[in-house]
Write a protein that holds these residues in place. Structure first.
Motif, PDB file in Angstrom:
ATOM      1  N   PHE A  63     -34.997  -8.405  23.455  1.00 51.87           N
ATOM      2  CA  PHE A  63     -35.519  -7.107  23.910  1.00 51.87           C
ATOM      3  C   PHE A  63     -34.722  -6.586  25.095  1.00 51.87           C
ATOM      4  N   ALA A  64     -34.476  -7.440  26.080  1.00 46.17           N
ATOM      5  CA  ALA A  64     -33.746  -7.004  27.270  1.00 46.17           C
ATOM      6  C   ALA A  64     -32.253  -6.832  26.987  1.00 46.17           C
ATOM      7  N   GLY A  65     -31.655  -7.829  26.332  1.00 44.04           N
ATOM      8  CA  GLY A  65     -30.216  -7.784  26.077  1.00 44.04           C
ATOM      9  C   GLY A  65     -29.823  -6.659  25.134  1.00 44.04           C
ATOM     10  N   CYS A  66     -30.427  -6.654  23.944  1.00 42.09           N
ATOM     11  CA  CYS A  66     -30.118  -5.603  22.972  1.00 42.09           C
ATOM     12  C   CYS A  66     -30.643  -4.254  23.463  1.00 42.09           C
ATOM     13  N   GLY A  67     -31.742  -4.286  24.193  1.00 40.36           N
ATOM     14  CA  GLY A  67     -32.270  -3.042  24.744  1.00 40.36           C
ATOM     15  C   GLY A  67     -31.297  -2.384  25.695  1.00 40.36           C
ATOM     16  N   SER A  68     -30.619  -3.196  26.504  1.00 39.45           N
ATOM     17  CA  SER A  68     -29.634  -2.632  27.427  1.00 39.45           C
ATOM     18  C   SER A  68     -28.465  -2.003  26.664  1.00 39.45           C
ATOM     19  N   LEU A 138     -38.926  -9.305  15.809  1.00 42.96           N
ATOM     20  CA  LEU A 138     -39.977  -8.556  16.505  1.00 42.96           C
ATOM     21  C   LEU A 138     -39.398  -7.706  17.634  1.00 42.96           C
ATOM     22  N   ALA A 139     -38.468  -8.282  18.399  1.00 43.16           N
ATOM     23  CA  ALA A 139     -37.857  -7.527  19.502  1.00 43.16           C
ATOM     24  C   ALA A 139     -37.032  -6.366  18.971  1.00 43.16           C
ATOM     25  N   SER A 140     -36.285  -6.607  17.900  1.00 43.18           N
ATOM     26  CA  SER A 140     -35.467  -5.544  17.307  1.00 43.18           C
ATOM     27  C   SER A 140     -36.356  -4.441  16.750  1.00 43.18           C
ATOM     28  N   GLY A 141     -37.463  -4.836  16.136  1.00 44.92           N
ATOM     29  CA  GLY A 141     -38.406  -3.843  15.627  1.00 44.92           C
ATOM     30  C   GLY A 141     -39.012  -3.018  16.741  1.00 44.92           C
ATOM     31  N   THR A 142     -39.309  -3.655  17.858  1.00 44.59           N
ATOM     32  CA  THR A 142     -39.856  -2.933  19.014  1.00 44.59           C
ATOM     33  C   THR A 142     -38.866  -1.903  19.529  1.00 44.59           C
ATOM     34  N   LEU A 143     -37.595  -2.309  19.640  1.00 39.59           N
ATOM     35  CA  LEU A 143     -36.565  -1.393  20.125  1.00 39.59           C
ATOM     36  C   LEU A 143     -36.373  -0.221  19.174  1.00 39.59           C
ATOM     37  N   ASP A 153     -25.868   4.205  17.611  1.00 45.63           N
ATOM     38  CA  ASP A 153     -26.508   3.518  18.734  1.00 45.63           C
ATOM     39  C   ASP A 153     -26.940   2.101  18.355  1.00 45.63           C
ATOM     40  N   TYR A 154     -26.379   1.562  17.301  1.00 46.08           N
ATOM     41  CA  TYR A 154     -26.776   0.239  16.802  1.00 46.08           C
ATOM     42  C   TYR A 154     -26.610  -0.815  17.887  1.00 46.08           C
ATOM     43  N   ALA A 227     -29.814  -6.802  12.462  1.00 41.24           N
ATOM     44  CA  ALA A 227     -29.272  -6.515  11.132  1.00 41.24           C
ATOM     45  C   ALA A 227     -30.388  -6.303  10.114  1.00 41.24           C
ATOM     46  N   ILE A 228     -31.425  -7.129  10.174  1.00 41.69           N
ATOM     47  CA  ILE A 228     -32.546  -7.002   9.243  1.00 41.69           C
ATOM     48  C   ILE A 228     -33.330  -5.716   9.499  1.00 41.69           C
ATOM     49  N   VAL A 229     -33.578  -5.430  10.774  1.00 41.21           N
ATOM     50  CA  VAL A 229     -34.375  -4.242  11.113  1.00 41.21           C
ATOM     51  C   VAL A 229     -33.636  -2.952  10.774  1.00 41.21           C
TER      52      VAL A 229
END
Length: 281
Positions: A63-68, A138-143, A153-154, A227-229
């Protein structure tokens, strides 16, 4: 009835006194009976706690890393150095938060390698990998839900150059990561309290070097979740094969120089970080 209740109270008081004195106490019959109502065995509770810790830890790392990454691409307010620092900080924070519960793997490559070198039970590997993938998805889905993520913006990892170039980079940087983990987290001669900081800074440095080219995944879960999301699987095999090969090679290399668990002849080198201890004193 009063005599029986009095006896149970005395037994509990006796157990509490022993616990306060640091003496190991086997649970009483009454305690065992009550525990059995809520769970079938202690081992089930333990592995459940570990898996929950892995899910939560991996969730916030992604969430934090990919979110940034996503926020920087959408709003341009973080910058590349900020992304590097974010990855290093979140991994450090989560290691110190749940490392004493699950070992803070957050990475299928680390889990698989630990099992290969007999520092982790094989039977728990599929459970850990599933928990890590779940946290990443779950984190990727949240983002994807809270941010307006377009294909441009991937926030996953896609090779910028050739697959071979990214594969080599992933092997090299994951080698370094697992080498550091082995040295600071598995060798009892190291300063264990600094392992989280060392691993976090290693990730920060790796992202600085390889981030613009391969995305600096070092973690199959970090790449599979986005990739899945977002249904973008270009070059995904690179981020599965590369980190696993690199992690195994890094652990193997450290085991070659580990030699023994006993201190080396050069006490200053064997104690590692002697100046830190002197400063603390």
């Amino acid at each position: 009835m009063a005599t029986k209740s009095h006896g149970i109270e005395e037994e509990r008081t006796h157990e509490i006194i022993k616990i306060e004195e640091g003496v190991h106490v086997e649970p009483s019959t009454t305690a065992k009976t009550n525990a059995d109502i809520f769970c079938s065995s202690a081992s089930v509770v333990t592995i459940t706690q570990k898996l929950i810790a892995e899910v939560i830890g991996t969730y916030f790392v992604i969430f934090a890393g990919c979110g940034s990454v996503a926020v920087n691409k959408i709003y341009g307010s973080i910058t590349f150095p900020g992304i590097c620092v974010t990855w290093g900080l979140i991994v450090t924070v989560m290691i110190y938060t749940v490392g004493h519960i699950s070992g803070a793997h957050f990475n299928p490559a680390v889990t698989i390698t630990s099992a290969i070198f007999r520092r982790f039970p094989y039977k728990q590997v599929p459970l850990y990998v599933a928990a890590q993938l779940m946290g990443s998805i779950l984190a990727s889905g949240t983002l994807a839900l809270v941010l307006d993520v377009t294909p441009n913006d991937y926030f996953g990892t896609v090779p910028v150059g050739s697959n071979t170039q990214s594969l080599v980079l992933e092997i090299v940087i994951t080698f370094l990561l697992m080498f550091v983990i082995s040295g600071t987290g598995t060798d009892n001669r190291a300063i264990g309290e600094l392992s989280g900081l060392a691993v976090g800074m290693t990730i920060l440095l790796n992202v600085f070097v390889a981030g613009p080219i391969s995305g600096a995944s070092m973690n199959p879960a970090r790449s599979i979740g986005p990739a899945i999301v977002k249904h973008l699987y270009k070059g995904l095999w690179v981020y599965i094969v590369g980190p696993i090969i690199g992690a195994i090679a890094g652990a193997f290399a450290y085991n070659l120089i580990r030699c023994t668990d006993k201190p080396l002849k050069d006490k200053d080198l064997a104690r590692g970080g002697l100046f830190l201890r002197a400063s603390a004193a």
